[in-house]
Design a protein around this motif. Structure first.
Motif, mmCIF file in Angstrom:
data_model
loop_
_atom_site.group_PDB
_atom_site.id
_atom_site.type_symbol
_atom_site.label_atom_id
_atom_site.label_comp_id
_atom_site.label_asym_id
_atom_site.label_seq_id
_atom_site.Cartn_x
_atom_site.Cartn_y
_atom_site.Cartn_z
ATOM 1 N N ILE A 561 13.185 20.656 3.804
ATOM 2 C CA ILE A 561 13.553 19.530 4.657
ATOM 3 C C ILE A 561 15.071 19.382 4.598
ATOM 4 O O ILE A 561 15.653 19.120 3.540
ATOM 5 N N SER A 564 17.803 14.255 7.037
ATOM 6 C CA SER A 564 17.715 12.990 6.299
ATOM 7 C C SER A 564 18.704 12.013 6.914
ATOM 8 O O SER A 564 19.480 12.372 7.809
ATOM 9 N N ASN A 617 10.650 19.289 9.835
ATOM 10 C CA ASN A 617 11.947 18.685 10.114
ATOM 11 C C ASN A 617 11.952 17.928 11.431
ATOM 12 O O ASN A 617 12.673 16.929 11.571
ATOM 13 N N THR A 620 10.360 14.691 10.609
ATOM 14 C CA THR A 620 11.298 13.850 9.860
ATOM 15 C C THR A 620 12.320 13.226 10.795
ATOM 16 O O THR A 620 12.668 12.039 10.671
ATOM 17 N N SER A 623 10.760 10.363 12.602
ATOM 18 C CA SER A 623 10.545 9.202 11.736
ATOM 19 C C SER A 623 11.848 8.467 11.464
ATOM 20 O O SER A 623 11.852 7.243 11.261
ATOM 21 N N LEU A 624 12.981 9.213 11.441
ATOM 22 C CA LEU A 624 14.268 8.558 11.213
ATOM 23 C C LEU A 624 14.699 7.703 12.393
ATOM 24 O O LEU A 624 15.591 6.880 12.275
ATOM 25 N N LEU A 645 5.993 19.671 0.943
ATOM 26 C CA LEU A 645 6.067 18.253 0.613
ATOM 27 C C LEU A 645 5.819 17.996 -0.865
ATOM 28 O O LEU A 645 6.039 16.880 -1.369
ATOM 29 N N SER A 671 4.169 10.831 2.929
ATOM 30 C CA SER A 671 4.818 12.156 2.798
ATOM 31 C C SER A 671 5.781 12.196 1.623
ATOM 32 O O SER A 671 6.072 13.264 1.088
ATOM 33 N N VAL A 673 8.836 11.488 2.023
ATOM 34 C CA VAL A 673 10.165 11.747 2.607
ATOM 35 C C VAL A 673 10.815 10.422 2.973
ATOM 36 O O VAL A 673 11.943 10.132 2.582
ATOM 37 N N ASN A 674 10.122 9.629 3.765
ATOM 38 C CA ASN A 674 10.567 8.275 4.077
ATOM 39 C C ASN A 674 9.336 7.463 4.441
ATOM 40 O O ASN A 674 8.228 7.989 4.577
ATOM 41 N N LEU A 677 7.159 8.370 7.665
ATOM 42 C CA LEU A 677 6.533 9.686 7.815
ATOM 43 C C LEU A 677 5.325 9.785 6.894
ATOM 44 O O LEU A 677 5.425 9.624 5.679
#
Length: 815
Positions: A561, A564, A617, A620, A623-624, A645, A671, A673-674, A677
């Motif tokens: 990933i 970010s 990605n 991600t 989701s950002l 993950l 996930s 990640v955040n 997600l």
């Protein structure tokens, strides 16, 4: 939903405005390709020019040897009785000085003369010595010589030895054969193919270093002759002149000068010898005739003296003198024809004499038939050629046999010509004989003693005239022989040019520059022609009408990933650009409903094209943007998302949902990640994945996911390997097909077109993944946006490996 049948729908991340409909020669691409490979061009130019300079400094030079000669033409002092061949041809306008020059050029350029010069000067033997960094031929400066006594046939390659001199000992070494030996000065060396005597060069300084490298090379006569003929040129200096130039290209000036001077001398000597041979034959013929006439004249003089002393004759009246004069005239004419007949008999005797079969015929005779003169000249020319060829060949040689056949044919023609000429002489002689009989009848009425004396006296006068004529011709022939001039006169002796014509500095440097450009150009062209993998978007657009939506550069970090909140790398921004392009396409559907634009499916042709990397990605990046995103791992056979993950999918997943009737809420996990997600992993299936995907709960699962998440990003198996992607494709709103640069074969693009043409997948777009800078690509297309030129907008990725020095100098070395 926007139609995907438009070939120019390429709002891609990385290159904007790429047009897959361009046809014809792309000059901008060519310039960009050259500019992108400028380091290879510079390296090639430096190497080629450097090699060119070394060649100029250390290459073997070639000098031109020049000589100029004047053609003297036919020898004007040559005596022939009757009608000569030269006069005959001149009258017919078939003989000119221009023809003389052309003949001399061909004879001087003959293979026979060149080979004789090579043999006489032993030019097939070369001597070598170390001169600086290379061996050079030293010719007469060699400290040793050999006298080549014999060189046998059957030798294919040159004989060669490394030579070392230590005092009076000479050592010969051959690196390729065990033929090593030592000898002293004056020794005769007998080898399988040659015999020679070793001699010391008194004009060369004595060799004090016994390790000083010297060399000896003995080439075959045919090979040397071929080389010399190739480098020899004889041509007319200018039109309407009798001057001709002789040029010869050679690496050793003195050797070339000696060869050209000797070749001209040898040619002159050969021509003079041939002319003298003809003169000698003519003199012998005249001597035979003088002997016969002198004997007959002596008999007639004795007869006249006897008549005077025995008859006491003191007076002869005028009438008897007149009658006797008429008889004398008739007899003289008859004698002339008799002399011609005798000449015919003598020539026929020459032609039929086995001892004279290879000798030239006399040219000074009273035979005035033009055909005969022409054939005699041809006959003597063939005899000269035969004599010259015999200097190097045996009588069984095909060339000698061919000349013998021509001589035999010409000899037969001469016999036929003489037979016809004899018949014409017999007819004229019969007429003269009739006239002579009439005169004799009238003379017979005169007193017997007076008549006898007058007849003898007239006969004496005729023979004396003939005798004087023969003596005159003999003296003239002898003078001609003594004054036999050469066919050419040397104007300028052979001299080498001051500077070598090769290597030519300008030509070599231009050729080096040309090669420095051509070599990398050909390498690039061959690489382009032989490339069977996708390199540029053009490779994709050439085989499919599916538009390219994005290009993702190669990640240097090695992380799964790379997107970010904090990331500002070029690759992260490319995913954000992909997100923007994708949202604009998902916001419009065919019926205007926004609920249908949620499911994004990713697939590829084969494994290893970065499909899971793009899936994770892209999810991600979505989701950002504040959207609730679910990443779904439907790669049931070879799951990758769980490892990326760091989540153990054995605890639950799609397998539990489909086979164990678990709720969707239970199998969806964060996930990590955040907070926006979520992940739905594959789990472990007991049934066949293809059959599991046909489970009726699949439809319910996608409906539930649509209701709970803003976007669902689905990772599916490769479309060309199994049919899973096509089964899942019915639930997707848009399909992203991942192609990896320098990994995906060009022929695999046909799979994309087949899926689109047969409506097996919906709303297809292509993503070109793992893009590295390629010389000529990303230069000159569209607006020229390039993510390898951040202009300060991006941050550098952390590198996980060090590059070699070569990769640092040429980062595109793997292109």
């Amino acid at each position: 939903m926007q139609s995907n049948n438009k070939p120019n729908d390429n709002t891609n991340a990385g290159i904007v405005g790429f047009n897959n409909g361009e046809e014809g020669f792309d000059f901008k691409y060519l310039v960009a390709k050259v500019a992108g490979n400028w380091k290879w061009f510079v390296l090639s130019l430096v190497l080629c020019v450097g090699l060119g300079v070394l060649y100029i400094l250390y290459g073997i030079p070639t000098f031109t040897i020049s000589a100029r000669v004047l053609v003297n033409g036919a020898n004007s002092s040559k005596i022939n009785s009757g009608v000569t061949e030269t006069n005959m041809l001149s009258d017919l306008a078939l003989f000119s000085q221009q023809n003389d020059v052309n003949n001399e050029i061909q004879e001087l350029y003959s293979r026979t003369l060149v080979e004789k010069a090579i043999r006489d000067l032993q030019l097939n033997v070369s001597y070598w010595a170390l001169a600086g960094v290379r061996f050079a031929e030293v010719y007469k400066k060699s400290p040793f010589f050999i006298d080549l006594i014999e060189l046998k046939g059957g030798l294919e390659d040159p004989l060669g030895w490394d030579v070392r001199i230590a005092g009076d000992r000479v050592k010969f070494m051959d690196d390729y054969t065990p033929d090593n030996f030592e000898a002293k000065w004056g020794d005769t060396i007998r080898k399988k193919y040659c015999t020679f005597v070793i001699k010391k060069n008194p004009e060369s300084p004595e060799v004090k270093d016994s390790t000083f490298p010297l060399g000896l090379k003995i080439n075959t006569y045919p090979a040397t002759n071929y080389t010399y003929m190739e480098n020899l040129l004889v041509f007319m200096t200018a039109a309407n002149t009798t001057l001709m130039d002789v040029t010869f290209d050679v690496s050793v000036p003195q050797k070339g000068e000696d060869f050209v001077n000797y070749l001209i001398k040898l040619y002159v000597d050969t021509k003079v010898k041939a002319n003298n041979s003809i003169a000698d034959s003519t003199i012998r013929f005249i001597d035979d005739r003088i002997t016969g006439v002198a004997k007959e004249l002596s008999n007639v003089e004795s007869q006249a003296t006897s008549i005077l002393t025995s008859g006491g004759i003191t007076d002869i009246n005028e009438s008897n003198k007149q009658l006797t004069g008429e008889k004398s005239e008739a007899s003289t004419a008859l004698e002339n024809y008799k002399a011609k007949t005798d000449a015919v008999d003598l020539i026929e005797k020459y032609l039929n004499d086995p001892a004279r079969i290879n000798s030239p015929l006399p040219t000074a005779s009273n035979i005035d038939d033009p055909t005969y003169i022409t054939q005699v000249q041809k006959y003597n020319t063939l005899q000269q050629q035969r004599e010259t060829q015999l200097q190097f060949n045996t009588e069984k040689n095909p060339a000698i046999i061919n000349i013998d056949n021509q001589i035999a044919i010409t000899r037969g023609i001469l016999k036929n010509v003489l037979a016809t000429y004899r018949e014409s002489l017999s007819f004229t002689a019969a007429s003269l004989e009739k006239r002579n009989v009439d005169v004799i009848g009238r003379v017979s009425k005169a007193p017997v003693q007076q008549r006898q004396y007058l007849e003898a006296s007239r006969r004496q006068d005729v023979l004396q005239q003939l005798y004087v004529y023969l003596l005159t011709v003999r003296e003239q022939t002898a003078v001609t022989k003594s004054n036999n001039i050469a066919p050419v006169r040397v104007i300028d002796e052979a001299k080498a040019a001051v500077y070598p014509w090769w290597p030519n500095k300008i030509i070599v440097i231009i050729a080096a520059i040309f090669l420095g450009i051509v070599i990398p150009s050909c390498a690039i062209l061959i690489n382009e022609l032989n490339s069977n993998k996708v390199i540029t978007p053009a490779d994709i657009s050439a085989s499919t009408t599916v538009p390219i939506i994005a290009e993702i550069s190669a990640s240097k970090s090695g992380k799964a990933i790379i997107v970010s909140k904090e990331s500002r790398t070029a690759v992260a921004e490319q995913f954000r650009t992909l997100r923007t392009s994708l949202l604009s396409k998902l916001s419009y559907s065919s019926n205007g409903s926004s609920n249908l634009g949620k499911v994004i499916m990713l697939t590829s042709t084969v494994s290893g094209e970065g499909k899971s990397f793009v899936t994770l990605n892209l999810a991600t990046a979505l989701s950002l943007a504040g959207k609730k995103v679910l990443v779904v791992d439907l790669e049931l056979r070879k799951s990758q998302l769980s490892r990326d993950l760091g989540i153990d999918d054995k605890e639950g997943g799609i397998a539990d949902y489909l086979e164990k009737k678990a709720s969707l809420h239970d199998v969806i996990v964060p996930s990590g990640v955040n907070e926006n997600l979520w992940a739905l992993l594959s789990g472990t299936l007991e049934a066949n994945p293809s059959e599991a995907l046909l489970n009726e709960r699949m439809k319910t699962m996608f409906e539930d996911m649509r209701s709970k998440f803003d976007y669902i990003v689905v990772d599916t198996p490769p479309a060309a390997i199994v049919t899973d992607a096509q089964v899942i494709g019915v639930y997707a709103d848009i399909t992203l097909y991942v192609v990896r640069q320098k990994y995906t074969f060009k022929k695999h693009i046909d799979v994309i077109e087949d899926l689109k043409a047969n409506n097996k997948l919906k709303n297809m777009y292509v993503i070109l993944n793992d893009v590295k800078p390629v010389p000529g690509y990303n230069q000159g297309y569209g607006l020229g946006y390039r993510f390898d030129e951040d202009h300060g907008y991006y941050t550098e990725e952390e590198k996980t490996e060090k590059k070699s020095i070569l990769q640092k100098i040429f980062p595109d070395a793997d292109a």
